[in-house]
Design a protein around this motif. Structure first.
Motif, PDB file in Angstrom:
ATOM      1  N   THR A  99      44.393  44.899  65.727  1.00 37.48           N
ATOM      2  CA  THR A  99      45.421  45.088  66.751  1.00 37.48           C
ATOM      3  C   THR A  99      45.582  46.572  67.065  1.00 37.48           C
ATOM      4  OG1 THR A  99      46.540  43.158  65.805  1.00 37.48           O
ATOM      5  CG2 THR A  99      47.759  44.431  67.429  1.00 37.48           C
ATOM      6  N   SER A 100      45.405  47.408  66.055  1.00 40.55           N
ATOM      7  CA  SER A 100      45.444  48.860  66.276  1.00 40.55           C
ATOM      8  C   SER A 100      44.287  49.304  67.169  1.00 40.55           C
ATOM      9  CB  SER A 100      45.378  49.594  64.932  1.00 40.55           C
ATOM     10  OG  SER A 100      46.415  49.198  64.077  1.00 40.55           O
ATOM     11  N   VAL A 101      43.103  48.673  66.969  1.00 40.30           N
ATOM     12  CA  VAL A 101      41.951  48.966  67.830  1.00 40.30           C
ATOM     13  C   VAL A 101      42.269  48.587  69.270  1.00 40.30           C
ATOM     14  CG1 VAL A 101      39.543  48.425  68.324  1.00 40.30           C
ATOM     15  CG2 VAL A 101      40.286  48.678  65.959  1.00 40.30           C
ATOM     16  N   MET A 102      42.908  47.424  69.454  1.00 42.25           N
ATOM     17  CA  MET A 102      43.282  46.975  70.802  1.00 42.25           C
ATOM     18  C   MET A 102      44.240  47.963  71.457  1.00 42.25           C
ATOM     19  SD  MET A 102      41.655  44.128  71.062  1.00 42.25           S
ATOM     20  CE  MET A 102      40.800  43.073  69.883  1.00 42.25           C
ATOM     21  N   LEU A 103      45.226  48.380  70.687  1.00 46.51           N
ATOM     22  CA  LEU A 103      46.206  49.328  71.224  1.00 46.51           C
ATOM     23  C   LEU A 103      45.544  50.642  71.587  1.00 46.51           C
ATOM     24  CD1 LEU A 103      49.222  49.728  71.804  1.00 46.51           C
ATOM     25  CD2 LEU A 103      49.486  50.577  69.466  1.00 46.51           C
ATOM     26  N   SER A 104      44.635  51.098  70.730  1.00 46.16           N
ATOM     27  CA  SER A 104      43.888  52.318  71.017  1.00 46.16           C
ATOM     28  C   SER A 104      43.010  52.137  72.251  1.00 46.16           C
ATOM     29  CB  SER A 104      43.029  52.689  69.803  1.00 46.16           C
ATOM     30  OG  SER A 104      42.463  53.966  69.959  1.00 46.16           O
ATOM     31  N   GLY A 105      42.467  50.906  72.428  1.00 45.57           N
ATOM     32  CA  GLY A 105      41.664  50.603  73.613  1.00 45.57           C
ATOM     33  C   GLY A 105      42.469  50.723  74.890  1.00 45.57           C
ATOM     34  N   ALA A 106      43.731  50.322  74.835  1.00 47.51           N
ATOM     35  CA  ALA A 106      44.606  50.469  76.003  1.00 47.51           C
ATOM     36  C   ALA A 106      44.769  51.948  76.351  1.00 47.51           C
ATOM     37  CB  ALA A 106      45.961  49.829  75.718  1.00 47.51           C
ATOM     38  N   GLY A 107      44.945  52.763  75.318  1.00 43.67           N
ATOM     39  CA  GLY A 107      45.046  54.205  75.557  1.00 43.67           C
ATOM     40  C   GLY A 107      43.768  54.772  76.139  1.00 43.67           C
ATOM     41  N   ALA A 108      42.607  54.249  75.678  1.00 44.90           N
ATOM     42  CA  ALA A 108      41.311  54.714  76.173  1.00 44.90           C
ATOM     43  C   ALA A 108      41.118  54.368  77.646  1.00 44.90           C
ATOM     44  CB  ALA A 108      40.184  54.101  75.339  1.00 44.90           C
ATOM     45  N   VAL A 109      41.592  53.197  78.067  1.00 45.61           N
ATOM     46  CA  VAL A 109      41.500  52.806  79.480  1.00 45.61           C
ATOM     47  C   VAL A 109      42.271  53.794  80.347  1.00 45.61           C
ATOM     48  CG1 VAL A 109      42.194  51.080  81.186  1.00 45.61           C
ATOM     49  CG2 VAL A 109      41.126  50.352  79.049  1.00 45.61           C
ATOM     50  N   PHE A 110      43.480  54.116  79.948  1.00 44.81           N
ATOM     51  CA  PHE A 110      44.301  55.052  80.724  1.00 44.81           C
ATOM     52  C   PHE A 110      43.685  56.447  80.741  1.00 44.81           C
ATOM     53  CE2 PHE A 110      47.342  51.714  80.499  1.00 44.81           C
ATOM     54  CZ  PHE A 110      48.306  51.958  81.455  1.00 44.81           C
ATOM     55  N   HIS A 111      43.142  56.877  79.598  1.00 49.64           N
ATOM     56  CA  HIS A 111      42.636  58.247  79.498  1.00 49.64           C
ATOM     57  C   HIS A 111      41.241  58.413  80.113  1.00 49.64           C
ATOM     58  CE1 HIS A 111      42.108  62.267  77.970  1.00 49.64           C
ATOM     59  NE2 HIS A 111      41.020  61.907  77.300  1.00 49.64           N
ATOM     60  N   GLU A 112      40.279  57.573  79.672  1.00 52.27           N
ATOM     61  CA  GLU A 112      38.887  57.741  80.102  1.00 52.27           C
ATOM     62  C   GLU A 112      38.664  57.345  81.551  1.00 52.27           C
ATOM     63  OE1 GLU A 112      35.145  55.222  78.964  1.00 52.27           O
ATOM     64  OE2 GLU A 112      35.325  56.775  77.434  1.00 52.27           O
ATOM     65  N   GLN A 113      39.371  56.318  82.021  1.00 50.65           N
ATOM     66  CA  GLN A 113      39.111  55.773  83.352  1.00 50.65           C
ATOM     67  C   GLN A 113      40.110  56.220  84.417  1.00 50.65           C
ATOM     68  OE1 GLN A 113      36.334  53.972  84.078  1.00 50.65           O
ATOM     69  NE2 GLN A 113      35.718  54.398  81.963  1.00 50.65           N
ATOM     70  N   LEU A 114      41.346  56.513  84.032  1.00 50.87           N
ATOM     71  CA  LEU A 114      42.371  56.871  85.016  1.00 50.87           C
ATOM     72  C   LEU A 114      42.823  58.321  84.910  1.00 50.87           C
ATOM     73  CD1 LEU A 114      44.604  53.657  84.821  1.00 50.87           C
ATOM     74  CD2 LEU A 114      42.841  54.198  86.517  1.00 50.87           C
ATOM     75  N   GLY A 115      42.383  59.017  83.847  1.00 54.22           N
ATOM     76  CA  GLY A 115      42.750  60.415  83.690  1.00 54.22           C
ATOM     77  C   GLY A 115      44.188  60.630  83.265  1.00 54.22           C
ATOM     78  N   LEU A 116      44.840  59.576  82.758  1.00 58.58           N
ATOM     79  CA  LEU A 116      46.220  59.662  82.300  1.00 58.58           C
ATOM     80  C   LEU A 116      46.251  59.879  80.783  1.00 58.58           C
ATOM     81  CD1 LEU A 116      47.723  56.735  84.407  1.00 58.58           C
ATOM     82  CD2 LEU A 116      48.003  59.185  84.813  1.00 58.58           C
ATOM     83  N   PRO A 117      47.363  60.363  80.236  1.00 62.19           N
ATOM     84  CA  PRO A 117      47.422  60.623  78.793  1.00 62.19           C
ATOM     85  C   PRO A 117      47.176  59.371  77.951  1.00 62.19           C
ATOM     86  CG  PRO A 117      49.247  61.697  79.920  1.00 62.19           C
ATOM     87  CD  PRO A 117      48.584  60.812  80.935  1.00 62.19           C
ATOM     88  N   PHE A 118      46.428  59.554  76.887  1.00 61.15           N
ATOM     89  CA  PHE A 118      46.118  58.475  75.945  1.00 61.15           C
ATOM     90  C   PHE A 118      47.400  57.840  75.404  1.00 61.15           C
ATOM     91  CE2 PHE A 118      45.315  57.233  71.490  1.00 61.15           C
ATOM     92  CZ  PHE A 118      44.249  56.357  71.646  1.00 61.15           C
ATOM     93  N   PHE A 120      50.333  57.763  76.723  1.00 62.91           N
ATOM     94  CA  PHE A 120      51.077  57.053  77.767  1.00 62.91           C
ATOM     95  C   PHE A 120      50.635  55.592  77.831  1.00 62.91           C
ATOM     96  CE2 PHE A 120      51.295  55.578  82.223  1.00 62.91           C
ATOM     97  CZ  PHE A 120      52.675  55.666  82.427  1.00 62.91           C
ATOM     98  N   GLY A 121      49.311  55.379  77.786  1.00 63.94           N
ATOM     99  CA  GLY A 121      48.782  54.017  77.806  1.00 63.94           C
ATOM    100  C   GLY A 121      49.247  53.209  76.605  1.00 63.94           C
ATOM    101  N   ILE A 122      49.289  53.855  75.446  1.00 65.77           N
ATOM    102  CA  ILE A 122      49.727  53.168  74.229  1.00 65.77           C
ATOM    103  C   ILE A 122      51.205  52.786  74.315  1.00 65.77           C
ATOM    104  CG2 ILE A 122      50.266  53.583  71.789  1.00 65.77           C
ATOM    105  CD1 ILE A 122      47.588  54.912  71.477  1.00 65.77           C
ATOM    106  N   MET A 123      52.047  53.696  74.780  1.00 62.15           N
ATOM    107  CA  MET A 123      53.487  53.426  74.838  1.00 62.15           C
ATOM    108  C   MET A 123      53.810  52.318  75.841  1.00 62.15           C
ATOM    109  SD  MET A 123      54.649  55.230  72.466  1.00 62.15           S
ATOM    110  CE  MET A 123      56.356  54.749  72.750  1.00 62.15           C
ATOM    111  N   ILE A 124      53.154  52.327  76.999  1.00 63.09           N
ATOM    112  CA  ILE A 124      53.372  51.273  77.997  1.00 63.09           C
ATOM    113  C   ILE A 124      53.006  49.914  77.411  1.00 63.09           C
ATOM    114  CG2 ILE A 124      52.450  50.304  80.156  1.00 63.09           C
ATOM    115  CD1 ILE A 124      54.444  52.446  80.690  1.00 63.09           C
ATOM    116  N   THR A 125      51.879  49.864  76.714  1.00 60.59           N
ATOM    117  CA  THR A 125      51.414  48.613  76.110  1.00 60.59           C
ATOM    118  C   THR A 125      52.401  48.105  75.065  1.00 60.59           C
ATOM    119  OG1 THR A 125      49.129  49.362  76.405  1.00 60.59           O
ATOM    120  CG2 THR A 125      49.477  47.497  74.938  1.00 60.59           C
ATOM    121  N   MET A 126      52.932  48.995  74.234  1.00 57.91           N
ATOM    122  CA  MET A 126      53.865  48.598  73.185  1.00 57.91           C
ATOM    123  C   MET A 126      55.173  48.056  73.764  1.00 57.91           C
ATOM    124  SD  MET A 126      53.303  51.676  70.408  1.00 57.91           S
ATOM    125  CE  MET A 126      54.662  51.137  69.376  1.00 57.91           C
TER     126      MET A 126
END
Length: 347
Positions: A99-118, A120-126
């Motif tokens: 589940t931690s990998v999944m949460l980190s993956g959400a951060g990676a989507v925001f950071h690597e693909q959208l240029g948003l903070p890693f 930020f993606g994690i907090m929105i998901t949580m």
């Protein structure tokens, strides 16, 4: 009859949505276990598809027959009271890490693909996860009924777009990309199946217990496993056509970029939806386990789990996936073997 088929499709969608998490939807998992092996990887996917259909269905039916509230009861049935306690602890650690990998993956989507903070993606998901998990199984059903059809349609779209007009060239490229040495390609589908089925227990067990109707569970397990097979094989061929994407954390998104920015952004929403879906399912399953084992209040258990997976997720998506997934796959082989040979309990 129509209501029964609707329930079957809901079970199938929930099964698919539970397995299709960060690594699956982004393509990283498929590259690691299958695409790196070229043509042998295609054979591995066929083996995996069979195991998903057979074992996934069996898990739900056993859970229905023994009335398992969480995966704790299923493990006691499989391993006995003493062995079950050890396996429950091991699975708890595995599911928390995954589940931690999944949460980190959400951060990676925001950071690597959208240029948003890693972060930020994690907090929105949580935050969204906390809201949905409080709704229980109904919230999980609602998410899967939308996200899973979109994932299947998008995988089909990418596959057809690449495959159309270049059948011989694509097959030749997959056949030529054989990198396996020895029997590694045979072990990959077994470790992949054992890992995914082990982590899917957190949702499949309560799902089987709540549905109870074995006809619905059998057809739902069959269609869910078949759907996973088709998504796997389509994604494998699509990724094999662009081996340069293998090094990315989200290789499938790099392929979708070729179809334009609008489609790329829409696909990222689908990927995030699948990642979010699995985070929700896992947190829901772990919450039931904590509630049953320690008598914690439901809301407190959810918050505790979210805090723990947030801390572990800071290690980074790519590093967590490539190290933890194969390791847990090897450790879960014994459970896979036991699920294959274990006889069904009487009705």
């Amino acid at each position: 009859m129509a209501k029964q088929w609707f329930s079957i499709l809901l079970v199938a969608a929930t099964y698919i949505g539970t397995v299709v998490g960060a690594g699956f939807a982004t393509g990283k998992e498929i590259v690691t276990f299958f695409s790196m092996h070229g043509a042998f990887g295609s054979v591995g996917i066929v083996i995996t598809g069979f195991l998903f259909i057979f074992i996934g269905t069996k898990i739900m039916i056993i859970s229905a027959r023994i009335g398992a509230y969480s995966y704790q009861e299923l493990n006691v049935y499989l391993f006995g009271s003493k062995g079950g306690k050890f396996v429950n602890l091991f699975m708890f650690i595995v599911v928390i890490c995954v589940t931690s990998v999944m949460l980190s993956g959400a951060g990676a989507v925001f950071h690597e693909q959208l240029g948003l903070p890693f972060q930020f993606g994690i907090m929105i998901t949580m935050i969204l996860c906390y809201i949905v998990v409080l709704k229980g199984m109904k919230g999980i059903f609602a998410i899967n009924s939308y996200i899973v059809p979109l994932m299947i349609l998008f995988s089909l779209f990418v596959f057809v777009s690449i495959f159309n007009g270049r059948t011989e060239g694509l097959i030749g490229q997959v056949m030529a990309s054989i990198h396996s040495e020895g029997w590694e390609w045979i072990i990959s589908p077994l470790t992949y199946s054992s890992f995914n089925l082990m982590t899917a227990l957190v949702v499949l067990v309560p799902l089987g217990n709540e549905i109870r109707d074995e006809r619905i569970l059998k057809w739902g397990g069959f269609l869910g496993g078949l759907g996973l097979f088709f998504i796997l094989i389509m994604s494998h061929f699509s990724l094999s056509a662009f081996p340069a994407t293998f090094t990315y954390d989200i290789p499938m998104a790099e392929i979708v970029k070729l179809f334009g920015s609008m489609i790329h952004v829409f696909f990222l929403l689908v990927i995030f939806g699948e990642i979010f879906n699995t985070v929700v399912g896992n947190v829901f399953g772990i919450t039931r386990q904590l509630k049953a084992a320690f008598g914690l209040r439901y809301q407190h258990a959810v918050l505790l789990i979210l805090f723990v997976i947030f801390v572990i997720s800071q290690a980074g998506y790519g590093k967590l996936l490539t190290v933890l997934y194969p390791l847990f796959g090897y450790l879960g082989l014994f459970m896979l073997f036991l699920l294959i040979v274990k006889r069904m309990p009487e009705k």
